[in-house]
Enzyme design. Structure first.
Site, PDB file in Angstrom:
ATOM      1  N   ASP A 115       0.847  -1.193   0.000  1.00  0.00           N
ATOM      2  CA  ASP A 115       0.000   0.000   0.000  1.00  0.00           C
ATOM      3  C   ASP A 115       0.884   1.244   0.000  1.00  0.00           C
ATOM      4  O   ASP A 115       2.044   1.192   0.423  1.00  0.00           O
ATOM      5  CB  ASP A 115      -0.881   0.044   1.258  1.00  0.00           C
TER       6      ASP A 115
HETATM    7  N1  URA Z   1      -1.169  -5.912   3.958  1.00  0.00           N
HETATM    8  C1  URA Z   1      -1.679  -4.659   3.978  1.00  0.00           C
HETATM    9  O1  URA Z   1      -2.719  -4.409   4.576  1.00  0.00           O
HETATM   10  N2  URA Z   1      -1.001  -3.697   3.306  1.00  0.00           N
HETATM   11  C2  URA Z   1       0.173  -3.919   2.669  1.00  0.00           C
HETATM   12  O2  URA Z   1       0.757  -2.994   2.091  1.00  0.00           O
HETATM   13  C3  URA Z   1       0.684  -5.232   2.675  1.00  0.00           C
HETATM   14  C4  URA Z   1       0.001  -6.210   3.319  1.00  0.00           C
END
Ligand code: URA
Length: 254
Positions: A115
Site C-alpha cells: 500500500d
Molecule cells: N497488507 C496490507 O494491509 N497492506 C500492505 O501494504 C501489505 C500487506
C-alpha cells in the site's frame, strides 16, 4: 519470449513502438526481417537488430528497494509518485544514470505490491517467471511484516491468526498466519497470502488498527539493513537463486 517483449525489455522502445517498427520492416532476427511482432524468440543468443543496429540484451534484472511512505507500487500513477520514479530519481540525485533506461524501467514488474502508506521490502524484476514463482499462492512464501498497532494484541489474537480469520467480503478463511510479540503494541506477522490490504483487514477483524506497516522479508529474501528508505540495490545472484531453489510448500517465516 515474444520478440516485441524481448525488445521492450532490452531497449527504450515500448511494445507499441516495437510493433510499428516491425510493420515498417525495421526489425531483424538472426539477419531475417521480422514480419510478426508476436514471433517467438528461441535459442540462447538471438541476434536482434533495429534499424540495422544490433540490440544488446541486458538480460534479467532484479532489485530490492526500501520503499518509503507515499510511493505506489505501480509503473505509472496519476496521483502519487511510483517506486519506478524512485529508482530513477535516486540514481540521478547521485549523479549517475538510472539503473536502466526508461524503457527498461517500464519493463520492471513489482513483485507483490505494498500500500502507499506501507514501507519496506519491494522486489522488482523484468523476469515474469521469477515474479510468478515469488507471488504464486502455490509457492507459499511467507511475507513478514512489522506492525505497529493502536492497542496491544493478545494471545487470543495469536490463536485466531493461526486458525484463520474470515475477513469482510471473503468466503474463505485466511491461511494460518503467525504472530510474534515484539513490544506492547508492536508485532511481527507472517502470512503466505496477498489479499487486498490483508494485514490491515486481519487486525481490523480482531478490533485493532494498524498504525504502521513495514515489510521485512518475502520468502528467503530479507530487506538489506544497509538500505535507507528510498534506496535500492541489485539482488545478489545467490538471492535470486535462493528463490528458484526454494522447495515449494516448505518455506518458513524468516
Ligand atoms: N497488507 C496490507 O494491509 N497492506 C500492505 O501494504 C501489505 C500487506
Amino acid at each position: 519470449m515474444r520478440i516485441d517483449k524481448f525488445i521492450s525489455n532490452n531497449s527504450e522502445y515500448s511494445r507499441t513502438q516495437v510493433r510499428r517498427l516491425v510493420k515498417a520492416g525495421r526489425v531483424e532476427l538472426n539477419n531475417e526481417v521480422v514480419a510478426d511482432a508476436s514471433m517467438k524468440i528461441t535459442g540462447n543468443n538471438p541476434l536482434v537488430s533495429i534499424h540495422g543496429q544490433p540490440l544488446e540484451a541486458v538480460g534479467d534484472v532484479y532489485y530490492m528497494l526500501n520503499k518509503p511512505k507515499g510511493y505506489v507500487c505501480a509503473n505509472s500513477d496519476g496521483h502519487y509518485p511510483t517506486v519506478i520514479d524512485l529508482l530513477a530519481d535516486h540514481h540521478r540525485s547521485k549523479g549517475g544514470r538510472a539503473p536502466c533506461d526508461s524503457g527498461r524501467l517500464n519493463a520492471l514488474q513489482v513483485v507483490g505490491r505494498l500500500d502507499v502508506d506501507t514501507t519496506g521490502l519491494v522486489l522488482l524484476t523484468n523476469n515474469g517467471e521469477w515474479n510468478h514463482h515469488m507471488t504464486s499462492p502455490k509457492s507459499n512464501f511467507f511475507k513478514c511484516y512489522q506492525v505497529s498497532l493502536n492497542k496491544a494484541p493478545t494471545e487470543a489474537t495469536q490463536k485466531l491468526f493461526s486458525e484463520g480469520l474470515l475477513l469482510e467480503g471473503e468466503k474463505k478463511k485466511t491461511k494460518p498466519a503467525y504472530l510474534e510479540f515484539i513490544a506492547t503494541k508492536k508485532v511481527r506477522v507472517s502470512i503466505t497470502e496477498g489479499k487486498y490490504h490483508q494485514v490491515k483487514r486481519m487486525f481490523a477483524a480482531v478490533g485493532c488498527r494498524v498504525r504502521a506497516l513495514h515489510r521485512e522479508s518475502i520468502g528467503p529474501i530479507r530487506l538489506d539493513a544497509q538500505l535507507h528508505p528510498g534506496e535500492y540495490r541489485e539482488l545478489y545472484p545467490c538471492e535470486v537463486a535462493s528463490v528458484e531453489n526454494s522447495p515449494l510448500l516448505t518455506s518458513e517465516p524468516l
